[in-house]
Design a protein around this motif. Structure first.
Motif, mmCIF file in Angstrom:
data_model
loop_
_atom_site.group_PDB
_atom_site.id
_atom_site.type_symbol
_atom_site.label_atom_id
_atom_site.label_comp_id
_atom_site.label_asym_id
_atom_site.label_seq_id
_atom_site.Cartn_x
_atom_site.Cartn_y
_atom_site.Cartn_z
ATOM 1 N N MET A 94 11.486 1.087 -2.737
ATOM 2 C CA MET A 94 10.739 2.198 -2.091
ATOM 3 C C MET A 94 10.938 3.453 -2.481
ATOM 4 O O MET A 94 12.415 3.931 -2.514
ATOM 5 C CB MET A 94 10.681 2.083 -0.560
ATOM 6 N N TYR A 120 2.609 6.847 10.059
ATOM 7 C CA TYR A 120 3.694 6.045 10.016
ATOM 8 C C TYR A 120 3.901 5.017 10.837
ATOM 9 O O TYR A 120 3.508 5.140 12.275
ATOM 10 C CB TYR A 120 4.906 7.036 10.294
ATOM 11 N N MET A 121 4.459 3.836 10.422
ATOM 12 C CA MET A 121 4.538 2.717 11.184
ATOM 13 C C MET A 121 5.967 2.797 11.588
ATOM 14 O O MET A 121 7.081 2.938 10.959
ATOM 15 C CB MET A 121 4.342 1.337 10.503
ATOM 16 N N GLN A 129 8.645 0.795 13.873
ATOM 17 C CA GLN A 129 8.733 -0.974 14.557
ATOM 18 C C GLN A 129 9.965 -0.696 15.704
ATOM 19 O O GLN A 129 10.848 -0.109 15.324
ATOM 20 C CB GLN A 129 8.910 -1.871 13.336
ATOM 21 N N GLU A 159 8.213 5.328 1.163
ATOM 22 C CA GLU A 159 6.467 5.158 0.914
ATOM 23 C C GLU A 159 6.818 4.004 -0.261
ATOM 24 O O GLU A 159 7.505 3.813 -1.180
ATOM 25 C CB GLU A 159 6.291 6.365 0.089
ATOM 26 N N SER A 160 5.959 3.036 0.050
ATOM 27 C CA SER A 160 5.779 1.887 -0.596
ATOM 28 C C SER A 160 4.588 1.611 -1.288
ATOM 29 O O SER A 160 3.280 1.738 -0.584
ATOM 30 C CB SER A 160 6.332 0.576 0.055
ATOM 31 N N ARG A 196 3.130 -0.884 -1.985
ATOM 32 C CA ARG A 196 2.489 -2.255 -1.356
ATOM 33 C C ARG A 196 1.942 -1.957 0.088
ATOM 34 O O ARG A 196 1.349 -3.140 0.830
ATOM 35 C CB ARG A 196 3.392 -3.343 -1.322
ATOM 36 N N GLN A 197 2.314 -0.995 0.530
ATOM 37 C CA GLN A 197 1.808 -0.661 2.050
ATOM 38 C C GLN A 197 1.220 0.645 2.384
ATOM 39 O O GLN A 197 1.269 1.446 1.764
ATOM 40 C CB GLN A 197 3.213 -0.585 3.010
ATOM 41 N N GLU A 198 0.082 0.415 3.184
ATOM 42 C CA GLU A 198 -0.710 1.417 3.281
ATOM 43 C C GLU A 198 -0.101 2.720 4.076
ATOM 44 O O GLU A 198 -0.269 4.049 3.745
ATOM 45 C CB GLU A 198 -2.104 1.257 4.162
ATOM 46 N N HIS A 256 3.217 4.831 5.651
ATOM 47 C CA HIS A 256 4.470 5.136 5.486
ATOM 48 C C HIS A 256 5.617 4.672 6.648
ATOM 49 O O HIS A 256 4.773 4.342 7.538
ATOM 50 C CB HIS A 256 4.725 6.697 5.175
ATOM 51 N N ARG A 257 6.766 4.818 6.436
ATOM 52 C CA ARG A 257 7.646 4.310 7.510
ATOM 53 C C ARG A 257 8.874 5.773 7.637
ATOM 54 O O ARG A 257 9.016 6.317 6.481
ATOM 55 C CB ARG A 257 8.362 2.950 7.191
#
Length: 236
Positions: free
Chosen positions: A1, A35-36, A38, A65-66, A68-70, A72-73
């Motif tokens: 990432m 942003y997700m 968790q 930022e990846s 493969r993922q919509e 960000h985290r």
């Protein structure tokens, strides 16, 4: 990432599952981003972080930022600067709710410096809080490209459709009264630190707010969906 550092202003949050949330920020690294987060709602997770994600709270973060993922985290996130009064003053928190909703529904352009500085100004403000949303809307319209196309002259009306001050009232209904046109000019030229010197009663604030909402709705339909306007009218 890929990792990166940035600053952001919280615009909106959505609950995701039992313990997670989606946070929408206006950032200095890419405009509006989602942003997700968790575990932020779980008792055993990072519950203390939940307090960071309130309307227009400033944050500093290290993002992930990846491809493969919509969304960000966050790798790390903390308060951008310490708010001294905004979280504890019902007038300012009401103003913050309104600002966040307007920005969430309307803004896609990179307006981060203006919003970041506006939050700081509201938090530090001692006088003029009741006028702040009017100043904010007037100057937001300027940054969005809707500033009046000519100079104000005393006694002028403001033609919303043409974006011009005019000495004669237009025949169509899309017009600001002479009082509102004068106040628009005042808000565009007023230093935010001197808003307490602008003497307005509740009726004049309400009239100008309605005029600015009409001006925004002519350009952007999303303003009609801002629910916090009703609360704002009750407080101010």
């Amino acid at each position: 990432m890929k990792t990166y550092k940035g600053r952001g202003i919280v615009l909106h949050t959505l609950k995701y599952g039992d313990s997670s949330m989606v946070v929408y920020l206006l950032t200095d690294v890419g405009g509006r981003r989602s942003y997700m987060v968790q575990g932020v709602r779980s008792r055993s997770g990072r519950g203390s972080k939940l307090a960071l994600f309130q309307p227009v709270f400033p944050v500093e973060f290290e993002g992930l930022e990846s491809p493969r993922q919509e969304m960000h985290r966050f790798r790390e996130v903390r308060a951008g600067f310490a708010l001294q009064s905004l979280p504890f003053d019902v007038r300012k928190s009401t103003m913050a709710l309104f600002m966040a909703e307007v920005l969430y529904r309307l803004v896609r352009e990179p307006l981060f410096p203006f919003v970041w500085n506006s939050v700081g100004a509201l938090d530090a403000m001692r006088e003029g809080v009741a006028n702040f949303h009017l100043w904010f809307l007037a100057n937001l319209s300027r940054l969005l490209g809707y500033r009046p196309g000519n100079d104000y002259t005393p006694g002028a009306w403001f033609d919303i459709r043409e974006g011009l001050y005019t000495p004669v009232r237009p025949a169509h209904p899309g017009v600001m009264t002479q009082e509102c046109a004068a106040l628009l000019d005042t808000m565009l030229s007023c230093d935010v630190r001197r808003l307490g010197e602008v003497a307005l009663n509740r009726e004049r604030r309400s009239d100008f707010l309605s005029a600015m909402l009409s001006y925004f709705s002519y350009h952007l339909e999303g303003i009609n969906s801002v629910q916090s306007i009703r609360i704002l009218r009750e407080v101010f």
